[in-house]
Design a protein around this motif. Sequence first.
Motif: not given
Length: 487
Positions: A137-143, A330-339, A388-391
Amino acid sequence: MTTDQAGPVQGDRRWKALAVCLTAAFMSLLDTSIVNVALPSVERGLSASPADLSWVVSGYALTFGLVLVPAGRLGDMRGQRQTFLTGIALFTLASAACGLSSGPAWLVLFRLVQGASAGMLAPQTTALIQQMFQGAERARAFGMMGATIGLSTAVGPLTGGLLIHMTGGDDAWRSVFYVNLPIGVAVFCAALRLLPRSPGSPARREYFDVPGVLLLGSGVSALMLPLVQEQQWHGRLKWALLPAGAALLAAFWAWERRQTRHDRAPLVDLRLFALRSFSLGALLSLVYFGGFTTLFFVYTLFLQNGMGYSALAAGLSSMPFATGTAVGAAVGGRLVVRLGRKLVIAGLCTVTVGILGVVAAVHGVPGRGVAWAAALPLLLAGIGSGLTTSPNTTLTLSLVPVRRAGAAGGVLQTGQRIGSAAGVAVVGSVFFAHLANHGDPAAALQYGLLTCVGIILLALCLAFADLRERQARPQPEQPRQTARQKA
């Protein structure tokens, strides 16, 4: 409760509180670029000189950058909610004062206050996200925050162009400030109801590090002044401020170490830089912002001065980038935890390809059709910027304790402001020098954009170096993060 657990705001209310923070962030960041297209109107309406116009733009950026770290520390000490409310109230009042200005000196003064109040708001947003969310959820918020940063940067010229077009007349510039008033009042009222209360520093009473503020402020000022005033301050003497700024920042570092050794509350906890995720991410962010934010500086100048586009048409030309940024974030916020860092590398590569596509479009489609030819490359660059920015923000702040989140966010965003100022100075110098020597706007833009690409490639090298070291020598940071997230 662990230091990374969410605060007292739960469920849907957290996302409503986030929307309040992001609205304020969008409004304050929009004001870094919305004024650019209003400068001709300011010049006519207030009989402003070129130096006045320069300070209307650069004064905001300067005080914005100066206040970030002290404001983040103040939020950590006194609570992010209270600091946010103070910042939004000052920003709204300063916007009204800007719109009512009767002369250029008053406008410059109130722009300085407006920039300082915007600097109060920015670190509270990152700290509140740290407080209210964790894990995915934090990653989505930063996204969402990354999308807000990208959108505000890209749509500023469009918004300003629309307001100037609808208002008309020599006083049309006042509308770009008055538009903040209803939004600011609404945000203040919503923040009173939705933002969580935080106790500030819980362990002991902490004192504000005034000497640290003075050293950091004077150091950042010495670094930023010759950069933001590069086109207005002629001669080479201005560059003497850069080593002076470096010396002041070294003195700041020594003072903060002394504060830490004597168990006194420093302005910036230097132990944050022992976290590789924070130090690498902050450096990468500084370099990247030096590249991507300069894109619209030279591109808008090229369209308006070189191709004869109106302010509105030039603003509309930035919409593909804004759209791509929203999608990418939006995509980066969902993928950053995994990638992780691989996603940042992919984003930087995409930005590079997109900007090179703009260079090719300018070369291949001369004339007024260039904006259409550059639309698809700008969309691609925007997607890469969102990736780049949000992840990178998520990765940079992932291990920062919540009670230091405000100061950490201030450090991160101060680097972004310095990077942006340096990028504009470097890329602007290349653009204007080629234009002055050859009189070819298209070629000047291409050289400026290639300079942007060079800066972004430096950020890409930093990301690759970090990834290679992590693969060669596994870091213990990520497992600790996972354990804390599950706590």
